[in-house]
Scaffold this motif. Structure first.
Motif, PDB file in Angstrom:
ATOM      1  N   LEU A 203      11.623  19.606  -0.768  1.00  0.00           N
ATOM      2  CA  LEU A 203      11.104  19.126  -1.952  1.00  0.00           C
ATOM      3  C   LEU A 203      10.944  17.493  -1.793  1.00  0.00           C
ATOM      4  CD1 LEU A 203      12.969  21.182  -4.658  1.00  0.00           C
ATOM      5  CD2 LEU A 203      10.433  21.261  -4.257  1.00  0.00           C
ATOM      6  N   SER A 204      12.030  16.911  -1.448  1.00  0.00           N
ATOM      7  CA  SER A 204      11.916  15.496  -1.211  1.00  0.00           C
ATOM      8  C   SER A 204      10.869  14.920  -0.254  1.00  0.00           C
ATOM      9  CB  SER A 204      13.337  15.047  -0.527  1.00  0.00           C
ATOM     10  OG  SER A 204      14.415  15.454  -1.427  1.00  0.00           O
ATOM     11  N   ARG A 205      10.719  15.857   0.722  1.00  0.00           N
ATOM     12  CA  ARG A 205       9.534  15.426   1.776  1.00  0.00           C
ATOM     13  C   ARG A 205       8.377  15.482   0.915  1.00  0.00           C
ATOM     14  NH1 ARG A 205       6.130  18.504   5.226  1.00  0.00           N
ATOM     15  NH2 ARG A 205       5.468  17.411   6.723  1.00  0.00           N
ATOM     16  N   VAL A 206       8.061  16.514   0.015  1.00  0.00           N
ATOM     17  CA  VAL A 206       6.925  16.498  -0.679  1.00  0.00           C
ATOM     18  C   VAL A 206       6.582  15.472  -1.636  1.00  0.00           C
ATOM     19  CG1 VAL A 206       5.383  17.839  -2.064  1.00  0.00           C
ATOM     20  CG2 VAL A 206       6.518  19.098  -0.356  1.00  0.00           C
ATOM     21  N   GLU A 207       7.849  15.159  -2.461  1.00  0.00           N
ATOM     22  CA  GLU A 207       7.694  14.144  -3.077  1.00  0.00           C
ATOM     23  C   GLU A 207       7.591  12.761  -2.523  1.00  0.00           C
ATOM     24  OE1 GLU A 207      11.444  14.298  -5.075  1.00  0.00           O
ATOM     25  OE2 GLU A 207      10.907  15.771  -6.279  1.00  0.00           O
ATOM     26  N   ASP A 212       3.827   8.231  -0.903  1.00  0.00           N
ATOM     27  CA  ASP A 212       2.984   7.510   0.045  1.00  0.00           C
ATOM     28  C   ASP A 212       1.401   7.380  -0.226  1.00  0.00           C
ATOM     29  OD1 ASP A 212       5.530   6.789   1.356  1.00  0.00           O
ATOM     30  OD2 ASP A 212       5.198   8.649   2.902  1.00  0.00           O
ATOM     31  N   LEU A 213       0.955   8.508  -0.674  1.00  0.00           N
ATOM     32  CA  LEU A 213      -0.325   8.590  -0.864  1.00  0.00           C
ATOM     33  C   LEU A 213      -0.850   7.679  -2.108  1.00  0.00           C
ATOM     34  CD1 LEU A 213      -3.138   9.743  -0.377  1.00  0.00           C
ATOM     35  CD2 LEU A 213      -2.443  11.822  -1.824  1.00  0.00           C
ATOM     36  N   ASN A 214      -0.023   7.566  -3.060  1.00  0.00           N
ATOM     37  CA  ASN A 214      -0.124   6.853  -4.384  1.00  0.00           C
ATOM     38  C   ASN A 214      -0.339   5.403  -3.741  1.00  0.00           C
ATOM     39  OD1 ASN A 214      -0.363   8.460  -6.415  1.00  0.00           O
ATOM     40  ND2 ASN A 214       1.853   8.842  -6.619  1.00  0.00           N
ATOM     41  N   HIS A 215       0.643   5.115  -3.087  1.00  0.00           N
ATOM     42  CA  HIS A 215       0.727   3.553  -2.450  1.00  0.00           C
ATOM     43  C   HIS A 215      -0.552   3.207  -1.505  1.00  0.00           C
ATOM     44  CE1 HIS A 215       2.599   0.016  -0.839  1.00  0.00           C
ATOM     45  NE2 HIS A 215       2.328   0.494   0.598  1.00  0.00           N
ATOM     46  N   ALA A 216      -1.017   4.291  -0.746  1.00  0.00           N
ATOM     47  CA  ALA A 216      -2.094   3.997   0.003  1.00  0.00           C
ATOM     48  C   ALA A 216      -3.468   3.720  -0.888  1.00  0.00           C
ATOM     49  CB  ALA A 216      -2.534   5.107   1.056  1.00  0.00           C
ATOM     50  N   LEU A 217      -3.551   4.565  -2.049  1.00  0.00           N
ATOM     51  CA  LEU A 217      -4.558   4.527  -3.034  1.00  0.00           C
ATOM     52  C   LEU A 217      -4.645   3.220  -3.554  1.00  0.00           C
ATOM     53  CD1 LEU A 217      -4.948   8.035  -4.327  1.00  0.00           C
ATOM     54  CD2 LEU A 217      -6.257   6.962  -2.909  1.00  0.00           C
ATOM     55  N   ASP A 218      -3.274   2.682  -3.928  1.00  0.00           N
ATOM     56  CA  ASP A 218      -3.268   1.242  -4.563  1.00  0.00           C
ATOM     57  C   ASP A 218      -3.742   0.181  -3.768  1.00  0.00           C
ATOM     58  OD1 ASP A 218      -2.128   2.471  -6.884  1.00  0.00           O
ATOM     59  OD2 ASP A 218       0.004   2.321  -6.325  1.00  0.00           O
ATOM     60  N   VAL A 219      -3.285   0.134  -2.507  1.00  0.00           N
ATOM     61  CA  VAL A 219      -3.882  -0.615  -1.613  1.00  0.00           C
ATOM     62  C   VAL A 219      -5.208  -0.699  -1.492  1.00  0.00           C
ATOM     63  CG1 VAL A 219      -3.636  -1.461   0.866  1.00  0.00           C
ATOM     64  CG2 VAL A 219      -1.487  -0.624  -0.153  1.00  0.00           C
ATOM     65  N   ARG A 220      -5.767   0.523  -1.391  1.00  0.00           N
ATOM     66  CA  ARG A 220      -7.341   0.431  -1.276  1.00  0.00           C
ATOM     67  C   ARG A 220      -7.939  -0.072  -2.405  1.00  0.00           C
ATOM     68  NH1 ARG A 220      -9.449   6.012   1.593  1.00  0.00           N
ATOM     69  NH2 ARG A 220     -11.349   5.231   0.965  1.00  0.00           N
ATOM     70  N   GLU A 221      -7.535   0.038  -3.811  1.00  0.00           N
ATOM     71  CA  GLU A 221      -7.798  -0.440  -5.052  1.00  0.00           C
ATOM     72  C   GLU A 221      -7.751  -1.901  -4.920  1.00  0.00           C
ATOM     73  OE1 GLU A 221      -5.803   1.489  -8.029  1.00  0.00           O
ATOM     74  OE2 GLU A 221      -7.285   3.446  -8.105  1.00  0.00           O
ATOM     75  N   SER A 222      -6.797  -2.403  -4.540  1.00  0.00           N
ATOM     76  CA  SER A 222      -6.643  -3.855  -4.274  1.00  0.00           C
ATOM     77  C   SER A 222      -7.463  -4.489  -3.348  1.00  0.00           C
ATOM     78  CB  SER A 222      -5.054  -4.018  -3.776  1.00  0.00           C
ATOM     79  OG  SER A 222      -4.781  -5.388  -3.867  1.00  0.00           O
ATOM     80  N   ILE A 223      -7.731  -3.885  -2.282  1.00  0.00           N
ATOM     81  CA  ILE A 223      -8.747  -4.416  -1.400  1.00  0.00           C
ATOM     82  C   ILE A 223     -10.040  -4.664  -1.993  1.00  0.00           C
ATOM     83  CG2 ILE A 223      -9.980  -3.922   0.879  1.00  0.00           C
ATOM     84  CD1 ILE A 223      -7.277  -2.621   1.679  1.00  0.00           C
ATOM     85  N   LEU A 224     -10.444  -3.437  -2.772  1.00  0.00           N
ATOM     86  CA  LEU A 224     -11.771  -3.625  -3.351  1.00  0.00           C
ATOM     87  C   LEU A 224     -11.880  -4.652  -4.388  1.00  0.00           C
ATOM     88  CD1 LEU A 224     -12.341   0.217  -3.885  1.00  0.00           C
ATOM     89  CD2 LEU A 224     -13.696  -1.315  -2.502  1.00  0.00           C
TER      90      LEU A 224
END
Length: 272
Positions: A203-207, A212-224
């Motif tokens: 469960l902790s691994r999935v969380e 991590d995926l949310n962080h990656a998406l935030d980075v991509r939005e910031s780059i745009l």
């Protein structure tokens, strides 16, 4: 083998008596009680439910035996009713014959003819006496049979009532067993669900993966957004701010000036 077991038990009891003295019985009783409680605690509800079913099944031989008694008594009552009906019909015929002879003897004749056979008055009187004696005996027998029939009916009703009660109680027991079985199945289903264990590590691994995926998406939005500012895009998303208006307001607020005072000071500055 049995003799050896009995001998061993007696020896153990004697030894316990010698060692423990008068307290031996108390120790033995307590030990037996502890063993009994331990055995009862190991009995599962499923086993106890099967034991109850077996006890209910053991009631059937007694119920069938009682059903047989009721059936035999019912047949006896019907047979006696038929016998009483036959005797009643026979007595009715005898009564008619007695009354006919009595009517004939009420006359002054010395002889009487029945089916072409002549009988003297004395013979008719003797026959009437015999018939009347037999009729009274038949009445007494019929009265006894009716008393016996009444007693048999009373006994039959009592046994039928008892049988109905036994069958009703057995049916109630069967209903209770069905309810217990349904309740046990519900508990077993709940226990099965509660017994399911989920690995906290997974469960902790999935969380963590979701984080991590949310962080990656935030980075991509910031780059745009950064690329848009570099390319000279007009930031229509932000409200335009009049910096000079803000400065004037701050000065007025700092010096405590009103709108009229601002106008007067402005005119004085023009004349200078």
């Amino acid at each position: 083998m049995l003799k050896k077991a009995i001998g061993g038990s007696l020896a153990a009891m004697l030894l316990a008596g010698m060692v423990l003295g008068t307290d031996a019985l108390s120790y033995v009783t307590t030990a037996c009680g502890n063993v009994r409680e331990a055995v009862k605690s190991e009995i599962t509800p499923e086993f106890e439910l099967d034991r109850i079913r077996n006890e209910i099944d053991k009631l059937m031989p007694e119920i069938r035996q009682h059903m047989t008694v009721v059936a035999e008594q019912s047949v006896d009552v019907k047979d006696l009713q038929r016998e009483i009906a036959k005797k009643d019909t026979k007595l009715a015929s005898q009564r008619d014959a007695i009354l006919a002879l009595r009517a004939d003897l009420s006359s002054s004749k010395d002889s009487f003819t029945y089916r072409h056979v002549s009988y003297s008055r004395g013979e008719v009187e003797a026959d009437l006496a015999n018939r009347f004696e037999s009729f009274r005996n038949g009445e007494e027998a019929l009265a006894r049979d009716r008393q016996i029939l009444a007693a048999q009916k009373q006994t039959l009703r009592a046994n039928q009532k008892k049988l109905d009660s036994m069958l009703g109680r057995k049916q109630e027991l069967a209903v209770h067993v069905s309810q217990l079985e349904a309740r046990l199945k519900t508990i077993q289903a709940s226990e099965a669900v509660n017994a399911i264990e989920v690995d906290d590590t997974k469960l902790s691994r999935v969380e963590g993966m979701i984080k991590d995926l949310n962080h990656a998406l935030d980075v991509r939005e910031s780059i745009l957004e950064t690329e848009g500012n570099v390319l000279g895009r007009i930031p229509v998303e932000e409200d335009s701010v009049d910096l000079h208006a803000d400065v004037v307001s701050e000065v007025d607020q700092h010096f405590g000036l009103t709108a009229d005072e601002n106008v007067a000071e402005a005119a004085q500055s023009d004349s200078l």
